[in-house]
Design an enzyme around this catalytic site. Structure first.
Site, PDB file in Angstrom:
ATOM      1  N   GLU A   1      11.767  -3.162  -8.309  1.00 13.57           N
ATOM      2  CA  GLU A   1      11.945  -2.128  -7.512  1.00 13.57           C
ATOM      3  C   GLU A   1      12.338  -1.006  -8.266  1.00 13.57           C
ATOM      4  O   GLU A   1      13.347  -0.948  -8.680  1.00 13.57           O
ATOM      5  CB  GLU A   1      12.959  -2.380  -6.325  1.00 13.57           C
ATOM      6  CG  GLU A   1      12.672  -3.651  -5.573  1.00 13.57           C
ATOM      7  CD  GLU A   1      11.802  -3.647  -4.489  1.00 13.57           C
ATOM      8  OE1 GLU A   1      11.485  -2.545  -4.311  1.00 13.57           O
ATOM      9  OE2 GLU A   1      11.145  -4.876  -3.902  1.00 13.57           O
TER      10      GLU A   1
ATOM     11  N   ASN B   1       2.384  -9.780  -0.287  1.00 14.86           N
ATOM     12  CA  ASN B   1       3.406 -10.679  -0.891  1.00 14.86           C
ATOM     13  C   ASN B   1       4.149 -11.726   0.038  1.00 14.86           C
ATOM     14  O   ASN B   1       5.095 -12.082  -0.278  1.00 14.86           O
ATOM     15  CB  ASN B   1       4.676  -9.589  -1.409  1.00 14.86           C
ATOM     16  CG  ASN B   1       5.414 -10.196  -2.534  1.00 14.86           C
ATOM     17  OD1 ASN B   1       4.984 -10.808  -3.303  1.00 14.86           O
ATOM     18  ND2 ASN B   1       6.740  -9.901  -2.448  1.00 14.86           N
ATOM     19  N   ARG B   2       3.225 -11.944   0.945  1.00 13.39           N
ATOM     20  CA  ARG B   2       3.713 -13.112   1.706  1.00 13.39           C
ATOM     21  C   ARG B   2       2.550 -13.867   2.074  1.00 13.39           C
ATOM     22  O   ARG B   2       2.432 -14.963   2.805  1.00 13.39           O
ATOM     23  CB  ARG B   2       4.162 -12.706   3.310  1.00 13.39           C
ATOM     24  CG  ARG B   2       5.227 -11.555   3.314  1.00 13.39           C
ATOM     25  CD  ARG B   2       6.553 -12.201   2.853  1.00 13.39           C
ATOM     26  NE  ARG B   2       7.438 -11.210   2.922  1.00 13.39           N
ATOM     27  CZ  ARG B   2       7.845 -10.191   2.214  1.00 13.39           C
ATOM     28  NH1 ARG B   2       7.255 -10.190   0.974  1.00 13.39           N
ATOM     29  NH2 ARG B   2       8.963  -9.128   2.446  1.00 13.39           N
TER      30      ARG B   2
ATOM     31  N   GLY C   1       0.913  -1.140   0.041  1.00 13.83           N
ATOM     32  CA  GLY C   1       0.193   0.051   0.000  1.00 13.83           C
ATOM     33  C   GLY C   1       0.787   1.429  -0.099  1.00 13.83           C
ATOM     34  O   GLY C   1       0.446   2.143  -0.649  1.00 13.83           O
ATOM     35  N   ASP C   2       1.916   1.191   0.540  1.00 12.54           N
ATOM     36  CA  ASP C   2       2.952   2.435   0.899  1.00 12.54           C
ATOM     37  C   ASP C   2       3.920   2.587  -0.461  1.00 12.54           C
ATOM     38  O   ASP C   2       4.788   3.361  -0.286  1.00 12.54           O
ATOM     39  CB  ASP C   2       3.636   2.280   2.212  1.00 12.54           C
ATOM     40  CG  ASP C   2       4.377   1.535   2.404  1.00 12.54           C
ATOM     41  OD1 ASP C   2       4.123   0.252   1.554  1.00 12.54           O
ATOM     42  OD2 ASP C   2       5.355   1.447   3.264  1.00 12.54           O
TER      43      ASP C   2
ATOM     44  N   TYR D   1      17.401 -11.105  -0.082  1.00 10.49           N
ATOM     45  CA  TYR D   1      16.986 -11.388   1.171  1.00 10.49           C
ATOM     46  C   TYR D   1      15.659 -12.507   0.932  1.00 10.49           C
ATOM     47  O   TYR D   1      14.781 -12.139   0.069  1.00 10.49           O
ATOM     48  CB  TYR D   1      16.533 -10.480   2.156  1.00 10.49           C
ATOM     49  CG  TYR D   1      15.262  -9.559   1.893  1.00 10.49           C
ATOM     50  CD1 TYR D   1      14.201  -9.717   1.961  1.00 10.49           C
ATOM     51  CD2 TYR D   1      15.709  -8.383   0.929  1.00 10.49           C
ATOM     52  CE1 TYR D   1      12.924  -8.795   1.650  1.00 10.49           C
ATOM     53  CE2 TYR D   1      14.502  -7.513   0.478  1.00 10.49           C
ATOM     54  CZ  TYR D   1      13.247  -7.839   0.944  1.00 10.49           C
ATOM     55  OH  TYR D   1      12.521  -7.080   0.555  1.00 10.49           O
TER      56      TYR D   1
END
Ligand SMILES: *[C@@H]1O[C@H](CO)[C@@H](O)[C@H](O)[C@H]1NC(C)=O
Ligand SMILES: *[C@@H]1O[C@H](CO)[C@@H](O)[C@H](O)[C@H]1NC(C)=O
Ligand SMILES: [Zn+2]
Length: 488
Positions: free
Chosen positions: A310, A188-189, A128-129, A288
């Protein structure tokens, strides 16, 4: 009347020339040329940007202000659908927790129709952010609509790809200005994971996740990308590792994914110049590890090659930076979609009996991943890193498999398969499956010998006798003919 037409035509020409000369060239085709002097987008949008720059960690009302609200976005999507109705279709794949429709724009010369073409999807605003993606996707749709008649890249996309754009997967998180959705779950998890038993319970899954999963069952996507913020890198599978350690974890299509990710980073204004990530790309687990991510699920269960992009260091930059960010990402976004038809191996699978399309699958020797052919046309689109020798095999249940060796260059290759049905002589016996054209393995020959000496020996001996008899008959005829010829 005629003069008015002439005037209109002249105006059209002038505006076309203007728009093409205004189009900056710095980000084209993987060139890393610096911004030409004098080209400053901030000059278009005035000096307001400086007011907001102090407040980056906290998303103030002022920073949020230039962004489309959820209802603005809905209006923009619908306005697009009206303005560009000849090359688009608007539909929703479901609703968020708070009931906001998840609108999708499909761009194609035949939107909503099945064609023997690959489909690509862009998903913005998973977090959302991280709202840059949702804005850039509207820029993308509008740019394609405005340019597809004269720009070859836009035209390629409209004519040869079905491009589906979901600007916001998480509208609730956006209006709350936070990462998670309305239940504060990181989407996304929230997908089923290949290594750990998480998110297995379909009833506990978030509606946004469920919507994406059913979308993939409905539309056969060849590739996709989701847009994030907070870094500048193109991330590819795997995202997780078996033991949760941070390490490079290769998926079967590692080379192809590196090629795809590089297509994005090299076409970007400066992604490939990254100091943190070599070439501006990274394996997810090496950066990660995460579990329950959308990317790996797409590749495993949707057969869809997905990247996680990204696209800006700043998650929520002030809105007047958006046109610059669009210019930085424009060629990347276009080239990634167009790479679906400009590279890789494509074709259809047919039956040798009547030419019926066969919905089978394609495998590449040495790569443990299957690409399915389309439902209606049996078209397949196999992305592959260029500059390699590949053994491509087509498999259809009830048909003899076929394989062909190819050398794949940068350009796309067309390779159709025509398969013969498996001939079943009686139950228990069938002709050998493998029908090699290149690297003929010994196994199929052995199978064939096995087959001869197996239960079909009797049938075979009778066949030989019949063929031998026919041959003798033919020889006699030929001799008679020859003698006729010699003595007219
Ligand atoms: C890319 O350019 C932007 C804007 O000039 C800058 O803020 C960023 O640090 C640059 N990134 C890289 C990796 O060069
Ligand atoms: C291929 O991948 C599947 C999982 O997708 C796995 O179960 C299987 O063991 C793999 N085969 C080989 C030969 O690595
Ligand atoms: Zn994110």
């Amino acid at each position: 009347m005629i003069t008015r037409m002439k005037l209109l035509f002249a105006l059209l020409i002038v505006s076309l020339t203007l728009s093409s000369s205004l189009r900056p060239t710095f980000a084209r085709g993987g060139q890393h040329a610096p911004l030409p002097s004098g080209f400053e987008y901030s000059s278009y949008v005035g000096s307001a940007r400086h007011l907001f720059e102090e407040n980056r960690s906290y998303i103030s009302d002022e920073v949020a202000q230039g962004y489309m609200t959820n209802s603005d976005l809905e209006k923009a999507v619908k306005a697009f659908g009206q303005r560009c109705s000849n090359i688009s279709r608007i539909y929703s794949i479901g609703k968020s927790v708070n009931g906001v429709p998840l609108w999708v724009i499909e761009i194609s010369d035949k939107p909503g129709e099945e064609e023997a073409e690959p489909a690509f999807k862009y998903i913005g605003n998973v977090h959302g952010d991280e709202p840059v993606g949702r804005e850039l996707l509207l820029f993308l749709a509008n740019w394609i609509c405005d340019n597809y008649l004269e720009d070859p890249l836009a035209r390629t996309i409209v004519e040869n790809v079905h491009l589906h754009i979901l600007p916001s997967m998480n509208p609730d998180g956006f209006s709350l200005r936070r990462r998670g959705n309305a239940n504060n779950v990181d989407l996304n998890r929230d997908f089923p994971d290949q290594f750990f038993l998480i998110n297995e319970d379909a009833d506990a899954r978030q509606p946004e996740t469920t919507a994406i999963m059913s979308w993939l069952r409905e539309i056969h996507f060849t590739a996709s990308a989701s847009l994030h913020g907070g870094a500048l890198v193109a991330n590819y599978p795997w995202d997780g590792t078996l033991d949760k350690r941070r390490t490079y974890f290769r998926c079967p299509d590692d080379e192809t994914f590196r090629f795809m990710a590089s297509t994005y980073s090299r076409s970007h204004y400066n992604m490939s110049l990254s100091k943190e990530f070599k070439g501006g790309i990274t394996n997810g687990a090496y950066w990660y590890p995460i579990y329950g991510g959308m990317q790996d699920w797409n590749y495993i269960h949707g057969g869809c090659f997905e990247l996680t992009l990204e696209i800006s260091d700043n998650k929520w930059p002030s809105a007047n930076e958006l046109p610059t960010l669009w210019e930085y990402n424009k060629m990347s976004m276009l080239n990634l979609v167009a790479s679906l038809v400009k590279t890789g191996v494509h074709g259809r699978i047919f039956s040798s009996e009547g030419g019926r399309p066969l919905r089978g699958s394609i495998t590449i020797k040495g790569i443990n991943h299957t690409v399915k052919a389309g439902r209606t046309f049996a078209d397949y689109h196999r992305l592959l890193a260029p500059g390699g020798r590949y053994e491509v095999m087509a498999n259809v249940a009830g048909y003899k498999s076929r394989n062909t060796c190819i050398w794949l260059e940068e350009a796309a290759m067309t390779l159709d398969f025509v398969l013969d049905p498996e001939v079943t002589l009686n139950k228990g016996g069938s002709l050998p499956r493998s029908d090699c054209e290149c690297d003929c393995g010994n196994t199929s020959k052995l199978e064939f010998v096995d087959f001869i000496w197996g239960s079909h020996l009797g049938v075979f001996v009778i066949l030989i006798a019949v063929v031998g008899f026919l041959y003798l008959l033919l020889l006699r005829r030929r001799n008679i003919n020859l003698s006729k010829h010699r003595h007219p």
